[in-house]
Design a protein around this motif. Sequence first.
Motif, PDB file in Angstrom:
ATOM      1  N   VAL A 297       0.883  -1.761   0.249  1.00 12.23           N
ATOM      2  CA  VAL A 297      -0.127   0.108   0.081  1.00 12.23           C
ATOM      3  C   VAL A 297       1.305   1.320   0.272  1.00 12.23           C
ATOM      4  CG1 VAL A 297      -2.011  -0.838   1.058  1.00 12.23           C
ATOM      5  CG2 VAL A 297      -0.170  -0.244   2.556  1.00 12.23           C
ATOM      6  N   THR A 298       0.392   2.656  -0.326  1.00 11.72           N
ATOM      7  CA  THR A 298       0.632   3.861  -0.356  1.00 11.72           C
ATOM      8  C   THR A 298       0.352   4.604   0.792  1.00 11.72           C
ATOM      9  OG1 THR A 298      -0.114   5.038  -2.088  1.00 11.72           O
ATOM     10  CG2 THR A 298       2.080   3.480  -2.531  1.00 11.72           C
ATOM     11  N   ALA A 299       1.005   5.576   1.225  1.00 11.85           N
ATOM     12  CA  ALA A 299       0.084   6.120   2.489  1.00 11.85           C
ATOM     13  C   ALA A 299       0.058   7.691   1.497  1.00 11.85           C
ATOM     14  CB  ALA A 299       1.296   6.519   3.146  1.00 11.85           C
ATOM     15  N   SER A 300      -0.827   8.956   1.604  1.00  9.28           N
ATOM     16  CA  SER A 300      -0.998   9.734   1.621  1.00  9.28           C
ATOM     17  C   SER A 300      -1.375  10.434   2.934  1.00  9.28           C
ATOM     18  CB  SER A 300      -2.363  10.370   0.733  1.00  9.28           C
ATOM     19  OG  SER A 300      -2.293   9.803  -0.606  1.00  9.28           O
ATOM     20  N   ILE A 301      -0.376  11.689   2.729  1.00 10.58           N
ATOM     21  CA  ILE A 301      -0.406  12.443   4.481  1.00 10.58           C
ATOM     22  C   ILE A 301      -0.051  14.123   4.265  1.00 10.58           C
ATOM     23  CG2 ILE A 301       1.474  12.657   6.065  1.00 10.58           C
ATOM     24  CD1 ILE A 301       2.703  10.386   5.566  1.00 10.58           C
ATOM     25  N   GLY A 302      -1.618  14.615   5.267  1.00 10.07           N
ATOM     26  CA  GLY A 302      -1.355  15.756   4.834  1.00 10.07           C
ATOM     27  C   GLY A 302      -0.464  16.530   6.254  1.00 10.07           C
ATOM     28  N   ILE A 303       0.059  17.687   6.320  1.00 10.94           N
ATOM     29  CA  ILE A 303       0.336  18.244   7.464  1.00 10.94           C
ATOM     30  C   ILE A 303      -0.246  19.581   7.809  1.00 10.94           C
ATOM     31  CG2 ILE A 303       2.581  18.382   8.870  1.00 10.94           C
ATOM     32  CD1 ILE A 303       3.930  17.134   6.138  1.00 10.94           C
ATOM     33  N   ALA A 304      -0.100  20.214   9.023  1.00 16.74           N
ATOM     34  CA  ALA A 304      -1.098  20.826  10.019  1.00 16.74           C
ATOM     35  C   ALA A 304       0.415  21.940  10.471  1.00 16.74           C
ATOM     36  CB  ALA A 304      -2.046  21.074   9.963  1.00 16.74           C
ATOM     37  N   ARG A 305       0.367  22.652  11.091  1.00 17.18           N
ATOM     38  CA  ARG A 305       1.951  23.312  11.490  1.00 17.18           C
ATOM     39  C   ARG A 305       0.899  24.415  12.911  1.00 17.18           C
ATOM     40  NH1 ARG A 305       6.500  26.336   9.105  1.00 17.18           N
ATOM     41  NH2 ARG A 305       6.893  26.662  11.469  1.00 17.18           N
ATOM     42  N   SER A 306       1.070  24.335  13.931  1.00 15.45           N
ATOM     43  CA  SER A 306       0.108  24.945  14.947  1.00 15.45           C
ATOM     44  C   SER A 306       0.466  26.776  14.799  1.00 15.45           C
ATOM     45  CB  SER A 306       0.256  24.595  16.387  1.00 15.45           C
ATOM     46  OG  SER A 306       1.688  24.591  16.760  1.00 15.45           O
ATOM     47  N   ASP A 307       1.238  27.547  14.254  1.00 14.88           N
ATOM     48  CA  ASP A 307       1.616  28.915  14.398  1.00 14.88           C
ATOM     49  C   ASP A 307       1.275  28.984  12.718  1.00 14.88           C
ATOM     50  OD1 ASP A 307       3.993  27.333  12.817  1.00 14.88           O
ATOM     51  OD2 ASP A 307       4.937  28.927  13.286  1.00 14.88           O
ATOM     52  N   LEU A 308       0.598  28.553  12.425  1.00 16.48           N
ATOM     53  CA  LEU A 308       0.282  28.968  10.815  1.00 16.48           C
ATOM     54  C   LEU A 308      -0.951  27.924  10.377  1.00 16.48           C
ATOM     55  CD1 LEU A 308       3.620  29.356   8.640  1.00 16.48           C
ATOM     56  CD2 LEU A 308       2.266  30.913   9.907  1.00 16.48           C
ATOM     57  N   ALA A 309      -2.215  28.805  11.171  1.00 17.66           N
ATOM     58  CA  ALA A 309      -3.710  27.311  10.977  1.00 17.66           C
ATOM     59  C   ALA A 309      -4.081  28.277  10.837  1.00 17.66           C
ATOM     60  CB  ALA A 309      -3.497  26.654  11.818  1.00 17.66           C
ATOM     61  N   PRO A 310      -4.545  29.207   9.362  1.00 13.41           N
ATOM     62  CA  PRO A 310      -5.562  30.014   9.685  1.00 13.41           C
ATOM     63  C   PRO A 310      -6.208  29.565   9.321  1.00 13.41           C
ATOM     64  CG  PRO A 310      -3.998  30.688   7.976  1.00 13.41           C
ATOM     65  CD  PRO A 310      -3.701  29.029   8.579  1.00 13.41           C
ATOM     66  N   ILE A 311      -8.341  30.153   9.244  1.00 11.81           N
ATOM     67  CA  ILE A 311      -8.994  28.948   8.139  1.00 11.81           C
ATOM     68  C   ILE A 311      -9.798  30.632   8.458  1.00 11.81           C
ATOM     69  CG2 ILE A 311     -11.193  27.720   8.769  1.00 11.81           C
ATOM     70  CD1 ILE A 311      -9.556  25.363   9.124  1.00 11.81           C
ATOM     71  N   GLY A 312     -10.160  31.672   7.527  1.00 10.49           N
ATOM     72  CA  GLY A 312     -10.880  32.842   7.239  1.00 10.49           C
ATOM     73  C   GLY A 312     -10.046  33.493   7.909  1.00 10.49           C
ATOM     74  N   ASP A 313     -10.558  34.012   8.554  1.00  9.73           N
ATOM     75  CA  ASP A 313      -9.757  35.071   9.641  1.00  9.73           C
ATOM     76  C   ASP A 313      -8.649  34.796  11.069  1.00  9.73           C
ATOM     77  OD1 ASP A 313     -10.120  36.719   7.816  1.00  9.73           O
ATOM     78  OD2 ASP A 313     -12.334  37.255   8.630  1.00  9.73           O
ATOM     79  N   GLN A 314      -9.117  33.589  11.186  1.00  5.56           N
ATOM     80  CA  GLN A 314      -9.173  32.968  12.393  1.00  5.56           C
ATOM     81  C   GLN A 314      -7.835  32.440  12.283  1.00  5.56           C
ATOM     82  OE1 GLN A 314     -12.562  31.124  13.622  1.00  5.56           O
ATOM     83  NE2 GLN A 314     -13.441  32.243  15.033  1.00  5.56           N
ATOM     84  N   VAL A 315      -7.093  32.427  13.234  1.00 10.49           N
ATOM     85  CA  VAL A 315      -5.981  31.413  14.039  1.00 10.49           C
ATOM     86  C   VAL A 315      -6.071  30.495  14.657  1.00 10.49           C
ATOM     87  CG1 VAL A 315      -3.127  31.296  14.687  1.00 10.49           C
ATOM     88  CG2 VAL A 315      -4.221  33.475  13.117  1.00 10.49           C
ATOM     89  N   ARG A 316      -6.559  29.260  13.920  1.00 13.47           N
ATOM     90  CA  ARG A 316      -7.017  28.378  15.007  1.00 13.47           C
ATOM     91  C   ARG A 316      -6.510  26.937  14.973  1.00 13.47           C
ATOM     92  NH1 ARG A 316     -11.834  26.372  11.605  1.00 13.47           N
ATOM     93  NH2 ARG A 316     -12.864  24.568  13.492  1.00 13.47           N
ATOM     94  N   ASP A 317      -5.468  26.565  16.638  1.00  8.07           N
ATOM     95  CA  ASP A 317      -4.628  25.922  17.127  1.00  8.07           C
ATOM     96  C   ASP A 317      -4.375  25.179  17.797  1.00  8.07           C
ATOM     97  OD1 ASP A 317      -4.228  27.750  18.623  1.00  8.07           O
ATOM     98  OD2 ASP A 317      -2.704  28.407  19.109  1.00  8.07           O
ATOM     99  N   GLN A 318      -6.018  24.587  18.093  1.00  8.16           N
ATOM    100  CA  GLN A 318      -6.616  23.509  18.908  1.00  8.16           C
ATOM    101  C   GLN A 318      -6.140  21.966  18.061  1.00  8.16           C
ATOM    102  OE1 GLN A 318      -7.450  23.522  21.955  1.00  8.16           O
ATOM    103  NE2 GLN A 318      -6.007  25.023  21.692  1.00  8.16           N
ATOM    104  N   ALA A 319      -6.423  20.609  18.592  1.00  5.12           N
ATOM    105  CA  ALA A 319      -5.972  19.543  18.166  1.00  5.12           C
ATOM    106  C   ALA A 319      -7.310  19.032  16.744  1.00  5.12           C
ATOM    107  CB  ALA A 319      -5.840  17.909  19.154  1.00  5.12           C
ATOM    108  N   SER A 320      -8.385  19.197  17.295  1.00  4.93           N
ATOM    109  CA  SER A 320      -9.121  18.960  16.511  1.00  4.93           C
ATOM    110  C   SER A 320      -9.409  19.804  15.269  1.00  4.93           C
ATOM    111  CB  SER A 320     -10.817  19.247  17.102  1.00  4.93           C
ATOM    112  OG  SER A 320     -10.477  20.785  17.597  1.00  4.93           O
ATOM    113  N   ASP A 321      -8.670  21.367  15.382  1.00  2.98           N
ATOM    114  CA  ASP A 321      -8.871  21.815  14.160  1.00  2.98           C
ATOM    115  C   ASP A 321      -7.365  21.405  13.384  1.00  2.98           C
ATOM    116  OD1 ASP A 321     -10.247  24.117  14.689  1.00  2.98           O
ATOM    117  OD2 ASP A 321      -9.139  25.451  16.320  1.00  2.98           O
ATOM    118  N   LEU A 322      -6.177  21.418  13.929  1.00  2.00           N
ATOM    119  CA  LEU A 322      -5.179  20.854  12.600  1.00  2.00           C
ATOM    120  C   LEU A 322      -5.327  19.900  12.294  1.00  2.00           C
ATOM    121  CD1 LEU A 322      -2.173  22.008  15.385  1.00  2.00           C
ATOM    122  CD2 LEU A 322      -3.096  23.033  13.426  1.00  2.00           C
ATOM    123  N   LEU A 323      -6.017  18.795  13.020  1.00  2.00           N
ATOM    124  CA  LEU A 323      -6.348  17.507  11.869  1.00  2.00           C
ATOM    125  C   LEU A 323      -7.544  17.934  10.944  1.00  2.00           C
ATOM    126  CD1 LEU A 323      -7.030  14.807  15.108  1.00  2.00           C
ATOM    127  CD2 LEU A 323      -5.559  14.897  12.876  1.00  2.00           C
TER     128      LEU A 323
END
Length: 562
Positions: A224-250
Amino acid sequence: MDKSQERARIDADDDPGANSGERDLVALGIVTAAIILFVGTGSSIGPDVVRSFMGQGKGPDGALLNAFLLNIALIIFGWSRYRELAKEVKLRRKAERQARILAETDPLTGFLNRRAFDAAVNGMIADARQRNEAVAVLLMDLDNFKQVNDYNGHSAGDQLLLECSRRIAAILPARALVSRIGGDEFAAAMPFEKHRPERVEQLVGRLVDAISTPAQVNATDIGVTASIGIARSDLAPIGDQVRDQASDLLEMADIAMYHAKRQGRNRFYWFEADMADEMRFRSEIEAGIRRGLARGEFVPYYEQQIDLQTGELTGFEMLARWDSPDFGVVSPEIFIPIAEDIGVIGQLSESVIRQALADAKTWDPRLTLAVNISPVQLRDSWFSQKLLKLLVEANFPPHRLEIEVTESSLHRNIAQVRSLITSLKNQGIRVSLDDFGTGYSSLAQLRTLPFDRIKIDRSFVTSLVENRDSAAIVHAIAMLGKGLNLPVTAEGIESSEVLEQLRQYGDIKGQGYLYGKPATAEDTRLWLQSLGLLLVTEAMAAIPHEQTPQTAAAPPRLTRNG
């Protein structure tokens, strides 16, 4: 983090009093009172007992002696009871620790489960913020894992998951948190220096390489192979907010992971803000596909297939189109992969094939109908029976139908493909190998699989004149077809120069924009009627013959023999 590490973490969180046992106040009170009474009565009767044994006086008072013996019995009982209670408490605490392990970890891999992972990541983010670090959250999905379960069984799937979990744990640093959050989805989090994101990329690259290495499961290599997505807590904007909680980063890592899948899988991507817009558009497409199926918005278009030597029309390839009121006419390159992902490709395909059979039934009986099937449908063991049912419902002759199987689908389960092709041919349906030259099939497979035709992929045909490599590939495939006595069809004929080059190979069919773009069912019907290639029914007799379609030009030297 392995199972022993996780259990150690959970044990360390337990009440320290669990190791020494809990004190039962009642039992302890009984023992204490008995000891006090023992000391008191013992001091009173002790001298009398000693003098009595020495023959120097009378024995102790009977009541005090009974009280003394009762004290001894109470001490023995109380101490025994205390030890039993301590043992019960120890067993109970052990059971509580085990229950906590089960509540916070995945039972198969020993990794954290989703709930425990979220809490641990939030703590990691808070600690990293104090150290001026960032946290990278990874979401890993195993590509095509469902096929492993379908072809090899769930036991083999579990063994493969265990092997993947060992590889993940071996590569990630000791400070990393790892979770299995779904059937074949893993998540991880690790702190890193904000200005050194390349270190995260190096680790993730090693993960991709490690997971893609085939694993031995029950003496069988399974890959099998793996597709991986990465998010970082210091650069996690969605809209005008910076969301750095675990659920947001996931959530953001999930968006990046799906982007990796759409880019070809077996790779990774960092989350970027515009991916969220892309994901929302995909969600709209998914909802539109489901609505469109119910409303009958998926319709067949028809591309002409021509005998290149005579210029005679021999049939059509059916191409699915989505006539959406919201998005217009949507290309299959957009909606088919999404329909495969959300599990509706079978329903969609059956819908357009049913319409195509009804259309083709009115054509001249010498015209054939070619239909592509998705690789997903090849995994359906009932596909042959479903297709036969459609043929019976439409009262359509099986010998006029040709099913096209893409070459890239052959390597996934050659035994099942062989069984399907044999079943289709037993019904009288012809089967062609589509996109030949772009996949992984060997000549041995081509010889042993009972195909009726091979189709040269358009990527080689369109560049036939100006690209010597493409010309060599087309020549090799055409000669291979002659050697194996397999008819050949060339896709993507768009110029007369390409047509002249292909004619040198003799008996060969072709299709492409040189003969007109794919046309709707109505335009195709009107055009065939104008050429006298439509079966006349009472209902059609009133339609004027001079009507012709605007989207399909007549092929050169089109004739009708006989």
